[in-house]
Design a protein around this motif. Structure first.
Motif, short mmCIF file in Angstrom:
data_model
loop_
_atom_site.label_atom_id
_atom_site.label_comp_id
_atom_site.label_asym_id
_atom_site.label_seq_id
_atom_site.Cartn_x
_atom_site.Cartn_y
_atom_site.Cartn_z
N ARG A 49 5.58 -35.20 19.25
CA ARG A 49 4.15 -34.93 19.11
C ARG A 49 3.86 -33.43 19.05
O ARG A 49 2.70 -33.03 19.06
CB ARG A 49 3.39 -35.56 20.28
CG ARG A 49 3.38 -37.08 20.25
CD ARG A 49 2.86 -37.64 21.57
NE ARG A 49 2.62 -39.07 21.52
CZ ARG A 49 3.56 -40.00 21.65
NH1 ARG A 49 4.82 -39.62 21.82
NH2 ARG A 49 3.25 -41.27 21.58
N LYS A 50 4.93 -32.61 19.05
CA LYS A 50 4.80 -31.15 19.01
C LYS A 50 4.01 -30.62 20.20
O LYS A 50 3.21 -29.68 20.08
CB LYS A 50 4.17 -30.70 17.69
CG LYS A 50 5.03 -31.00 16.46
CD LYS A 50 4.35 -30.53 15.19
CE LYS A 50 5.30 -30.56 14.00
NZ LYS A 50 6.06 -31.82 13.85
N LEU A 51 4.25 -31.20 21.38
CA LEU A 51 3.58 -30.78 22.60
C LEU A 51 4.40 -29.72 23.32
O LEU A 51 5.63 -29.73 23.28
CB LEU A 51 3.37 -31.98 23.53
CG LEU A 51 2.46 -33.10 23.03
CD1 LEU A 51 2.41 -34.22 24.05
CD2 LEU A 51 1.06 -32.57 22.74
N LYS A 52 3.73 -28.83 24.01
CA LYS A 52 4.40 -27.83 24.83
C LYS A 52 4.97 -28.52 26.07
O LYS A 52 4.28 -29.29 26.74
CB LYS A 52 3.42 -26.74 25.25
CG LYS A 52 4.04 -25.66 26.12
CD LYS A 52 3.02 -24.60 26.50
CE LYS A 52 3.65 -23.54 27.40
NZ LYS A 52 2.65 -22.51 27.81
N VAL A 53 6.24 -28.23 26.38
CA VAL A 53 6.90 -28.77 27.56
C VAL A 53 7.24 -27.61 28.48
O VAL A 53 7.85 -26.62 28.06
CB VAL A 53 8.18 -29.55 27.19
CG1 VAL A 53 8.89 -30.05 28.45
CG2 VAL A 53 7.84 -30.71 26.27
N PRO B 171 -8.46 -27.12 31.07
CA PRO B 171 -9.21 -28.18 30.40
C PRO B 171 -8.30 -29.15 29.68
O PRO B 171 -7.16 -28.84 29.35
CB PRO B 171 -10.09 -27.40 29.42
CG PRO B 171 -9.32 -26.14 29.15
CD PRO B 171 -8.64 -25.80 30.43
N GLY B 172 -8.82 -30.34 29.44
CA GLY B 172 -8.07 -31.31 28.66
C GLY B 172 -7.14 -32.18 29.48
O GLY B 172 -7.36 -32.41 30.67
N VAL B 173 -6.06 -32.62 28.84
CA VAL B 173 -5.15 -33.61 29.42
C VAL B 173 -3.75 -33.04 29.56
O VAL B 173 -3.22 -32.41 28.63
CB VAL B 173 -5.10 -34.89 28.55
CG1 VAL B 173 -4.07 -35.88 29.09
CG2 VAL B 173 -6.48 -35.54 28.48
N THR B 174 -3.16 -33.24 30.72
CA THR B 174 -1.77 -32.85 30.98
C THR B 174 -1.00 -34.09 31.40
O THR B 174 -1.54 -34.95 32.10
CB THR B 174 -1.68 -31.80 32.10
OG1 THR B 174 -2.46 -30.66 31.75
CG2 THR B 174 -0.24 -31.37 32.33
N ALA C 15 -2.67 -35.40 25.16
CA ALA C 15 -2.26 -34.24 25.96
C ALA C 15 -2.00 -33.00 25.11
O ALA C 15 -1.74 -33.07 23.90
CB ALA C 15 -1.00 -34.59 26.76
N SER C 16 -2.04 -31.85 25.78
CA SER C 16 -1.66 -30.58 25.16
C SER C 16 -0.50 -29.92 25.92
O SER C 16 0.03 -28.91 25.47
CB SER C 16 -2.85 -29.62 25.14
OG SER C 16 -3.37 -29.40 26.44
#
Length: 330
Positions: A195-199, A296-299, A96-97
């Motif tokens: 994981r340093k992901l944006k929340v 795009p990508g995974v959320t 995820a991003s």
């Protein structure tokens, strides 16, 4: 449940237990919370519940136009010491991003009610009046017993009207019982941070909307909300060492049987404008999920089961909008 502050309604305990260790443990007393306010079930949940359950809490994979959205259903409160793992969620977070979480002020169905009751106008006792002196004898006895179990004195709640006192006591009781109303959202936020992901929160509720609803609670509604809060305290007290296990194991049938009858949902349905506020929360969450499917990508998203399990809930609305929904097994 649960909340879920989301809350889990009563679940009948099986008479025949499969292991000798469980058979030697006395079952918790049955607590009747009455019929659930919503009878219909999400068509998506019903379809996927029959699939063999992978390890961990329920996770749905929503796909549209190449975008992928993993939804974890949350059911607060959960025990502080509950150990749970989800290989599906871990793998989704690795890809995820963005991670979407409920609004901080009101995480799901139960938190909306708590927000309404705690900060609404017109919910304090009149000058010179005290809560327990105004309660019918049966409610006063139950309230005193519950606050004693929560290790609180009468002074903690004396200036509040019955509804807000009931939900404040419910929160205090859970804290004393080792139940967390912030989980599993806080756990997922820590996993995302590692994981340093944006929340990102899916939105915010306006203070004016909730205070308007709170000011319209009738005297009968106040007592009704106190009663259902005390019922939930009784349930949590009887199941404090086992609550959350069904959620952690992905047992949706058992979770649904308990969770859809939360005290908060019952209270809001009695409050003028409460049902509309619940619908706004549902729309807010669905819109956020729809927007996620346009990127795009995974959320990854954490959504209160109170918005997922009912008919025409978030999952049903996403499917109606053209998304494909499955239960990921990887």
């Amino acid at each position: 449940m649960a909340a879920s502050k989301s809350v889990l309604p009563a679940l009948a305990l099986s008479l025949i237990l499969s292991t000798s260790a469980l058979a030697q443990t006395a079952p918790p007393p049955t607590v009747e919370l009455g019929p659930a306010p919503a009878q219909d079930e999400s068509a998506v949940v019903a379809e996927l519940t029959v699939v063999a359950k992978p390890p961990g809490p329920a996770v749905w994979l929503v796909e549209k136009d190449g975008a992928r959205l993993y939804i974890l259903g949350s059911a607060p409160p959960l025990p502080h010491q509950l150990k749970w793992s989800s290989p599906r969620l871990e793998k989704a977070l690795d890809k995820a991003s963005l991670v979407l979480v409920p609004p901080e002020a009101s995480v799901g169905v139960t938190q909306i009610a708590s927000f309404v009751l705690r900060f609404g106008a017109g919910l304090r006792q009149p000058l010179g009046k005290s809560l327990e002196d105004q309660l019918p004898p049966d409610l006063k006895a139950r309230f005193v017993e519950s606050r004693t179990q929560a290790r609180k004195g009468a002074g903690e709640y004396k200036n509040w009207k019955p509804a807000v006192a009931g939900f404040l006591l419910l929160s205090d009781f859970r804290q004393a019982a080792g139940l967390s109303e912030a989980k599993p959202v806080s756990t997922v936020e820590r996993m995302a941070k590692a994981r340093k992901l944006k929340v990102k929160a899916v939105g915010q509720y306006r203070m004016s909307a909730v205070t308007t609803i709170a000011s319209k609670l009738s005297a009968d509604d106040q007592l009704y909300c106190l009663r259902v809060a005390l019922d939930e305290i009784a349930y949590d007290g009887a199941h404090s060492t086992t609550i959350g296990q069904d959620w952690a194991e992905g047992d949706l049938a058992s979770v649904r049987a308990r969770y859809r009858a939360s005290a908060a949902q019952r209270c809001l349905i009695h409050a003028p404008g409460g049902a509309e506020l619940l619908e706004k929360g549902l729309v807010l969450t669905t819109d956020a999920m729809t927007q996620a499917l346009k990127r795009p990508g995974v959320t990854v998203a954490v959504v209160d089961l109170g918005f997922l399990l009912p008919a025409n809930g978030v999952l049903d609305r996403l499917k109606a909008g053209g998304a494909t929904i499955t239960s990921p097994v990887e």
